[in-house]
Scaffold this motif. Structure first.
Motif: not given
Length: 321
Positions: A8-26, A43-46
């Motif tokens: 995973a490259n640059g994994l991102r996830k937000s809910y509205g203004d809440k950033v949960v994952l901000d560019g995670v590489d795995l 953000g582990k479960t996300t």
């Protein structure tokens, strides 16, 4: 080069203004255990939900491949190659363990005979044969987690996501689960493990990533991560005040504790440094009554990287040879 089960490259996830994952590489090699650590809300479960196709990543994310399949264009192929054991048991308490297994076999579209054979084999493997025809509501917590994992394996997945699989289990049940996880990996299965038990990650994981505020704070083997943290030391304790004073003079870089007659010397815990300390004592004909070595553990790493300890660099030092 080792094939990657998850990339995973640059994994991102937000809910509205809440950033949960901000560019995670795995990057998780096949046939290994990868552990994702982090405090509640990190953000582990996300991450697990995205990689297992339960929710979608943000469009700004980079490429994500699981089991060799693109997560966006081939979600069904991804689902066919993975199994998921979530934080909360998927076991139906109203039916028996065997019926839970057969239900999963039906969901996997296995022929009836194959479904019964697979269920029986997995129940035996997880030491649940004697309880197979008892309601799952009568199972202990450890038995339910074993049944939950057995249900995950019905489709013979090559990648398994375990989201805090031992939460709430007693120490014996937790160790039993660890052994099961090791056996899965020895069969070539890849395990993506999230946990809040640092000992669990230390015991099981080939590589560990610490997730904090939606980003990877550090990643490496357990040994590499422990080397990030300062504070390793050797502690010498004496019962004779004269020996204590002599040792304090010989080890002039030691921190003194006159009340407990102990000295603390900075050390990385290596055999070389320990031998150097003992040689200095031998040269002065001094013998300590007690010697203990402290090296940072994953608790120290976790607290330092997630805001509860000393500042550390964000990348591991050169790996231990």
């Amino acid at each position: 080069m080792t094939n990657l089960a998850i990339a995973a490259n640059g994994l991102r996830k937000s809910y509205g203004d809440k950033v949960v994952l901000d560019g995670v590489d795995l990057n998780v090699p096949e046939g290994t255990i990868f552990s994702l650590l982090g405090p509640n809300g990190a953000g582990k479960t996300t991450a697990v939900k995205i990689l297992s196709t339960l929710i979608s990543a943000d469009p700004a994310s980079g490429a994500i491949r699981v089991g060799g399949h693109d997560l966006t264009t081939a979600p069904q192929a991804v689902r066919a190659s993975i199994g998921v054991t979530g934080q909360f048991s998927a076991v139906d308490n109203l039916i028996t363990g065997e019926e839970n297994m057969l239900l999963m076999a039906d969901l996997q579209h296995l022929p009836k005979r194959e479904g019964h054979r697979t269920a029986a084999e997995l129940l035996e493997r997880f030491d649940l044969t004697d309880a197979a025809r008892k309601p799952a509501s009568t199972y202990s917590g450890g038995m339910k987690r074993r049944l939950d994992l057995a249900m995950t394996l019905v489709g013979n997945p090559r990648i398994i996501f375990l989201d805090e699989p031992t939460t709430g289990l007693d120490p014996r049940s937790r160790h039993n689960m660890w052994q099961i996880i090791r056996e899965l990996v020895s069969d070539g299965v890849t395990v993506f493990l999230t946990t809040q038990y640092l000992e669990e990650a230390d015991e099981l994981a080939d590589r560990i990533a610490v997730l904090n505020d939606g980003k990877i704070a550090a990643e490496g083997t357990a040994k590499e991560l422990k080397r990030l943290i300062p504070g390793g030391h050797v502690r010498l304790r004496f019962t004779d005040p004269t020996s204590y004073q002599s040792a304090a003079f010989a080890l002039h870089d030691a921190t003194r504790d006159d009340e407990s007659l102990s000295l603390q010397i900075p050390s990385d815990g290596s055999q070389r440094e320990l031998r150097a300390i003992l040689d200095r004592l031998d040269s002065a004909t001094i013998e300590a009554d007690e010697l203990t070595v402290h090296t940072p553990d994953l608790d120290d790493v976790f607290f330092a990287l997630t805001g509860g300890g000393a500042n550390v660099p964000t990348q591991p030092k050169e790996a231990v040879r």
